[in-house]
Design a protein around this motif. Structure first.
Motif, PDB file in Angstrom:
ATOM      1  N   CYS A  19       0.168   5.075   5.079  1.00  0.00           N
ATOM      2  CA  CYS A  19       0.930   3.872   5.427  1.00  0.00           C
ATOM      3  C   CYS A  19       1.411   3.913   6.870  1.00  0.00           C
ATOM      4  O   CYS A  19       1.930   4.927   7.340  1.00  0.00           O
ATOM      5  CB  CYS A  19       2.132   3.720   4.494  1.00  0.00           C
ATOM      6  SG  CYS A  19       2.923   2.113   4.684  1.00  0.00           S
ATOM      7  N   CYS A  21       3.386   1.179   7.936  1.00  0.00           N
ATOM      8  CA  CYS A  21       4.412   0.137   8.022  1.00  0.00           C
ATOM      9  C   CYS A  21       5.452   0.593   9.051  1.00  0.00           C
ATOM     10  O   CYS A  21       5.428   1.733   9.497  1.00  0.00           O
ATOM     11  CB  CYS A  21       5.055  -0.125   6.655  1.00  0.00           C
ATOM     12  SG  CYS A  21       6.186   1.153   6.070  1.00  0.00           S
ATOM     13  N   CYS A  24       7.374   3.805   8.071  1.00  0.00           N
ATOM     14  CA  CYS A  24       6.533   5.015   8.038  1.00  0.00           C
ATOM     15  C   CYS A  24       6.135   5.428   9.450  1.00  0.00           C
ATOM     16  O   CYS A  24       6.171   6.612   9.797  1.00  0.00           O
ATOM     17  CB  CYS A  24       5.294   4.785   7.170  1.00  0.00           C
ATOM     18  SG  CYS A  24       5.660   4.769   5.395  1.00  0.00           S
ATOM     19  N   ASN A 279       9.050   3.234   0.697  1.00  0.00           N
ATOM     20  CA  ASN A 279       9.009   3.400   2.161  1.00  0.00           C
ATOM     21  C   ASN A 279       9.098   2.078   2.930  1.00  0.00           C
ATOM     22  O   ASN A 279       9.369   2.069   4.112  1.00  0.00           O
ATOM     23  CB  ASN A 279       7.802   4.242   2.575  1.00  0.00           C
ATOM     24  CG  ASN A 279       6.491   3.660   2.074  1.00  0.00           C
ATOM     25  OD1 ASN A 279       6.016   2.651   2.584  1.00  0.00           O
ATOM     26  ND2 ASN A 279       5.909   4.291   1.052  1.00  0.00           N
TER      27      ASN A 279
HETATM   28 ZN   LIG Z   1       5.156   2.632   4.669  1.00  0.00          ZN
END
Ligand SMILES: [Zn+2]
Length: 310
Positions: A19, A21, A24, A279
């Motif tokens: 990930c 994002c 993260c 997350n």
């Molecule tokens: Zn993430």
């Protein structure tokens, strides 16, 4: 009673391996205000020497190594462990996969609902825990039982109770109207008590809604660890991560009129700590307005290694 948060993140952990994002990426880059977390698990001890795990995350080996109290003792013989039991609240991968770390013929007990025990039985990889060494015991719903393992009474009593929620993703069957094949007890909460001191707390890592029954149980509680998966129901869709709402995944949101902050408002719970935090959740960023709003509402955001004495 001693309680340690071994992991405060939801499935995938923080950061999640695949990930990128914002959370993260930021935690990977070491941005101040974000701290990595492993997947959801607590360890509890009534006497300081025998420990009970509440869920066993895939990160369990790392969690044990980061928690000296859970490691083998130098004076305990060649093979030993203070972990006497593991209590599972569902069949999700992040709740059960850690059992595979506990092979090597060490006696302890695994407690789960009949449905979770059936899942373990159907998946032969769990036979690495030889049933002659690692007892599997059914956790009844709605009645308190003493938790025992490796010939020890841990001094803890646990009552499991069904909460609104959903079966593990990989076990889904049927349609939305059937809640994807979920049955009572596929999502459970735990009331953990130490009769010697009369202290108790609740652990509810997955929950779709705080209904009347759950509200009644939690009212006036000293301490509750609660589902903090998402801040808003559609945050994973808005971030482009997945086309699922929190409700579709069986998780209540933190914010909003239907959220957990609002639901807990009238309950008078003394200490409230979010665990099982995805997350994508903005509360993981200590500098975010969502984090400030959550703390202003009297909630703490769980962190690996956090210790609570009751
Ligand atoms: Zn993430």
């Amino acid at each position: 009673m001693l309680i340690r948060i071994l992991g405060a993140a939801a499935g995938g952990g923080f950061p999640q391996w695949n990930c990128s994002c914002r959370n993260c990426a930021d935690v990977r880059a070491g941005k101040p205000g974000l701290r990595a977390r492993t997947q959801c698990s607590l360890a509890v001890s009534a006497n300081g020497s025998d420990w009970v795990l509440l869920n066993t995350a895939p990160d369990l080996r790392q969690q044990i190594n980061e928690t000296p109290e859970l490691g083998a003792r130098a004076d305990g013989g060649l093979r030993n462990s203070p972990i006497k039991a593991a209590v599972l609240t569902g069949g999700d991968v992040d709740f059960i996969a850690g059992l595979l770390n506990l092979r090597e013929l060490q006696p302890f007990s695994v407690y789960g609902s009949a449905r979770v025990l059936a899942t373990l039985k159907e998946n032969s990889v769990f036979n690495v825990l030889d049933a002659k060494v690692v007892e599997r015991r059914e956790l009844p719903l709605g009645s308190a039982i003493a938790i025992e393992g490796a010939g020890r009474d841990t001094g803890l009593v646990i009552e499991a109770f069904a909460v609104p929620g959903k079966i593990a993703l990989y076990l889904e069957s049927g349609a939305a109207g059937d809640n994807y094949g979920s049955r009572d007890g596929d999502a459970i909460g735990l009331k953990v008590s130490a009769p010697a001191t009369g202290k108790s707390f609740f652990y509810v890592p997955g929950c779709a809604v705080v209904d009347e029954e759950l509200a009644g149980r939690l009212r006036g509680a000293r301490l509750v660890f609660f589902d903090g998966t998402l801040y808003t129901d559609d945050e994973m869709i808005r971030q482009g991560l997945m086309q699922k709402t929190g409700q579709r995944m069986g998780h209540i949101s933190i914010s909003g009129p239907e959220g957990s902050i609002a639901a807990f408002e009238p309950l008078g719970v003394e200490r409230k700590i979010y665990v099982h935090i995805n997350n994508s959740n903005p509360v993981l960023d200590e500098t975010s307005p969502e984090r400030r709003a959550t703390e202003a509402a009297g909630w703490e955001v769980g962190l690996d290694g956090m210790e609570i004495r009751l």
